[in-house]
Write a protein that holds these residues in place. Structure first.
Motif, PDB file in Angstrom:
ATOM      1  N   ARG A   1      51.797  19.449  -7.965  1.00 61.37           N
ATOM      2  CA  ARG A   1      50.613  19.892  -7.235  1.00 61.37           C
ATOM      3  C   ARG A   1      51.054  20.680  -6.017  1.00 61.37           C
ATOM      4  NH1 ARG A   1      46.390  14.728  -7.155  1.00 61.37           N
ATOM      5  NH2 ARG A   1      46.084  14.598  -9.398  1.00 61.37           N
ATOM      6  N   ALA A   2      50.702  21.923  -5.998  1.00 64.99           N
ATOM      7  CA  ALA A   2      51.025  22.749  -4.839  1.00 64.99           C
ATOM      8  C   ALA A   2      50.041  22.457  -3.720  1.00 64.99           C
ATOM      9  CB  ALA A   2      50.957  24.232  -5.214  1.00 64.99           C
TER      10      ALA A   2
ATOM     11  N   ARG B   1      45.599  32.276  -3.525  1.00 61.85           N
ATOM     12  CA  ARG B   1      46.205  31.581  -4.643  1.00 61.85           C
ATOM     13  C   ARG B   1      47.418  32.384  -5.096  1.00 61.85           C
ATOM     14  NH1 ARG B   1      43.469  27.761  -7.566  1.00 61.85           N
ATOM     15  NH2 ARG B   1      44.577  28.385  -9.452  1.00 61.85           N
ATOM     16  N   ALA B   2      48.460  31.686  -5.516  1.00 52.52           N
ATOM     17  CA  ALA B   2      49.636  32.362  -6.047  1.00 52.52           C
ATOM     18  C   ALA B   2      49.458  32.579  -7.539  1.00 52.52           C
ATOM     19  CB  ALA B   2      50.890  31.518  -5.787  1.00 52.52           C
TER      20      ALA B   2
ATOM     21  N   TRP C   1      54.854  31.212  -0.591  1.00 44.20           N
ATOM     22  CA  TRP C   1      54.203  31.248  -1.907  1.00 44.20           C
ATOM     23  C   TRP C   1      54.270  29.895  -2.602  1.00 44.20           C
ATOM     24  CZ3 TRP C   1      56.929  36.447  -3.490  1.00 44.20           C
ATOM     25  CH2 TRP C   1      56.327  37.489  -2.771  1.00 44.20           C
ATOM     26  N   LEU C   2      55.352  29.160  -2.377  1.00 46.59           N
ATOM     27  CA  LEU C   2      55.458  27.836  -2.993  1.00 46.59           C
ATOM     28  C   LEU C   2      54.425  26.866  -2.425  1.00 46.59           C
ATOM     29  CD1 LEU C   2      59.330  27.413  -3.198  1.00 46.59           C
ATOM     30  CD2 LEU C   2      57.745  27.519  -5.129  1.00 46.59           C
TER      31      LEU C   2
ATOM     32  N   LEU D   1      57.214  29.800 -10.106  1.00 47.12           N
ATOM     33  CA  LEU D   1      57.624  30.144  -8.748  1.00 47.12           C
ATOM     34  C   LEU D   1      58.880  29.377  -8.343  1.00 47.12           C
ATOM     35  CD1 LEU D   1      54.136  30.191  -6.981  1.00 47.12           C
ATOM     36  CD2 LEU D   1      55.629  32.166  -7.310  1.00 47.12           C
ATOM     37  N   LEU D   2      58.926  28.099  -8.689  1.00 47.49           N
ATOM     38  CA  LEU D   2      60.117  27.297  -8.397  1.00 47.49           C
ATOM     39  C   LEU D   2      61.337  27.837  -9.136  1.00 47.49           C
ATOM     40  CD1 LEU D   2      58.824  23.601  -8.437  1.00 47.49           C
ATOM     41  CD2 LEU D   2      60.070  24.697  -6.561  1.00 47.49           C
TER      42      LEU D   2
END
Length: 458
Positions: free
Chosen positions: A146-147, A154-155, A197-198, A210-211
């Motif tokens: 969960r970001a 939003r990314a 962004w993360l 993204l990670l």
């Protein structure tokens, strides 16, 4: 003024290790030299530490590393009594409160690295044999990610694509101009853009992408740091990259980063065969042939150096077979170029069979290496010159100096400079021969003009 308390912790460690103050000082100086630092500590310096004084960073970490190797067990830097008990990270930098996940620790470390007032201590941090990348199960959480939610943005695909583009850009920069070129810019990018962004709200799948992309960029920053001879810092970036790959659930990338971490240790003469095996064991069934070739050839190298030639040859043959089935994807961390496999094959053959087959493999590597890959081509020419010197072929050795220096002229690479200095030392033993004298003049001219570091801004 309060009197300093004696350092009983350090005295107890010296007694346990059976090492004198003079021997400790000499070992610290030697380890520092291997990390690109020049220190001149003596028995008197150690005597002052025992009375309670503390050396400047990162000397405490060097002392802990010396004692770790001497005792055969991990000696935490806090156990030396040479730093405040609240410290702990190489270079005297503490992990900020709340920075516990790999991406949060990356943002903190990269911010310090990009700060000219704070990065000198990080750049002097020593490589630590006792430190290891995080284990997969210690980081990977099968529960949904969960970001952190952001009401503003939003990314999505745009951010993932931007990170992927940056990876390709910096991979080209490293090969074309060396690790010291734009390294700080990449640290700044990871600390701010990628880190922000993360933290954006996104889907689980996008957050994992993204990670993954951030882990690849971090591994690249580790390689650039190693090429800049910031070996302790490179080690930390490699470990953070492995942690983010595990956090993203990307086993292939996790294995690739472990392999890169092990290769870094091998280059420093601290072979980590167990890590080679761990990288191979972490490989998922879905790994590409290129990834398998990349992992197997490093495993072969480790086994070649530990006296297991039959296993080494078997894994080298398997690496060749997998590479023959690989398809070109033209993307960092997906491709394993033939030139890279041939270069690594040369290292395996050198350990198994000596210089002659290694020379043949290095020549094959040059044939496949792009002209603009100045860093790899320079390092390959240097090794060819050294191997020809070893076999007594002065003319052949000298012939590799000029093309090496042509490529080196494009580079900002302290590592290449170190290798050139080593080659200069080896050629000096043959200075009575005309080819060696000419090569020595060329190397000196290049070292005096091409590798002058920029002055720090204050």
């Amino acid at each position: 003024m309060a009197r300093q308390a004696p350092n009983d912790l350090l005295r107890a460690l010296l007694d346990e290790a059976g090492i004198t103050g003079s021997a400790l000082a000499k070992a610290v100086n030697t380890l520092a030299a291997a990390e690109g630092m020049e220190l001149h500590y003596t028995r008197t310096s150690v005597a002052k530490w025992l009375t309670g004084s503390r050396p400047a960073p990162p000397v405490a970490h060097l002392v802990a590393e010396v004692l770790t190797r001497r005792l055969g067990r991990t000696v935490p830097v806090e156990a030396t009594g040479l730093i405040p008990q609240t410290g702990g990270q190489p270079g005297g930098q503490a992990v900020p409160k709340g920075a516990t996940s790999p991406d949060a620790m990356l943002a903190s470390l990269a911010s310090q690295d990009a700060d000219p007032q704070r990065n000198p201590a990080l750049h002097r941090a020593p490589y630590t044999v006792a430190a290891s990348p995080p284990a997969w199960d210690d980081v990977h959480d099968p529960k949904p990610l969960r970001a952190t939610e952001s009401p503003r943005r939003r990314a999505g695909r745009r951010e993932v694509t931007a990170l992927r583009t940056m990876t390709a850009t910096y991979a080209r920069l490293l090969e074309a101009h060396g690790g010291a070129q734009a390294r700080t810019a990449l640290a700044t990018y990871l600390a701010h853009d990628a880190g922000a962004w993360l933290a954006l709200n996104t889907t689980e799948a996008t957050h994992r992408l993204l990670l993954t992309e951030t882990a690849e960029l971090t591994c690249l920053l580790a390689r650039m740091s190693a090429d800049s001879t910031h070996h302790g810092l490179a080690q930390r970036y490699f470990h953070l990259s492995a942690g983010m790959a595990a956090e993203a659930g990307n086993r292939s990338l996790y294995a690739i980063v472990l392999r890169a971490t092990s290769a870094h240790a091998h280059q420093l003469g601290r072979r980590r065969t167990g890590m080679d095996q761990a990288a191979y064991d972490a490989t998922p069934d879905s790994a590409s042939p290129a990834t398998r070739a990349y992992l197997l050839v490093q495993l072969a190298l480790g086994l070649a150096h530990t006296g297991e030639p039959h296993q080494a040859r078997r894994y080298l043959a398997q690496a060749e077979e997998h590479h023959a089935r690989a398809t070109e994807e033209n993307r960092p961390f997906a491709d394993y170029p033939r030139a890279g496999l041939d270069f690594q094959r040369a290292q395996v053959l050198l350990a198994l069979d000596g210089p002659e087959p290694a020379i043949t493999a290095l020549r094959a590597s040059l044939l496949h290496r792009p002209t603009q890959a100045h860093r790899s081509r320079a390092l390959t020419h240097i090794q060819l010159a050294q191997l020809h010197l070893y076999t007594g072929h002065m003319e052949e050795a000298s012939a590799h100096v000029h093309p090496c220096l042509e490529h080196a002229s494009y580079l900002h690479s302290p590592l290449v400079r170190q290798h050139l200095l080593s080659l200069h030392t080896q050629l000096s033993a043959h200075r009575r021969h005309d080819p060696a004298r000419r090569a020595l003049r060329e190397i000196r001219a290049t070292l005096n003009t091409q590798f002058v570091p920029p002055k720090s801004r204050t």
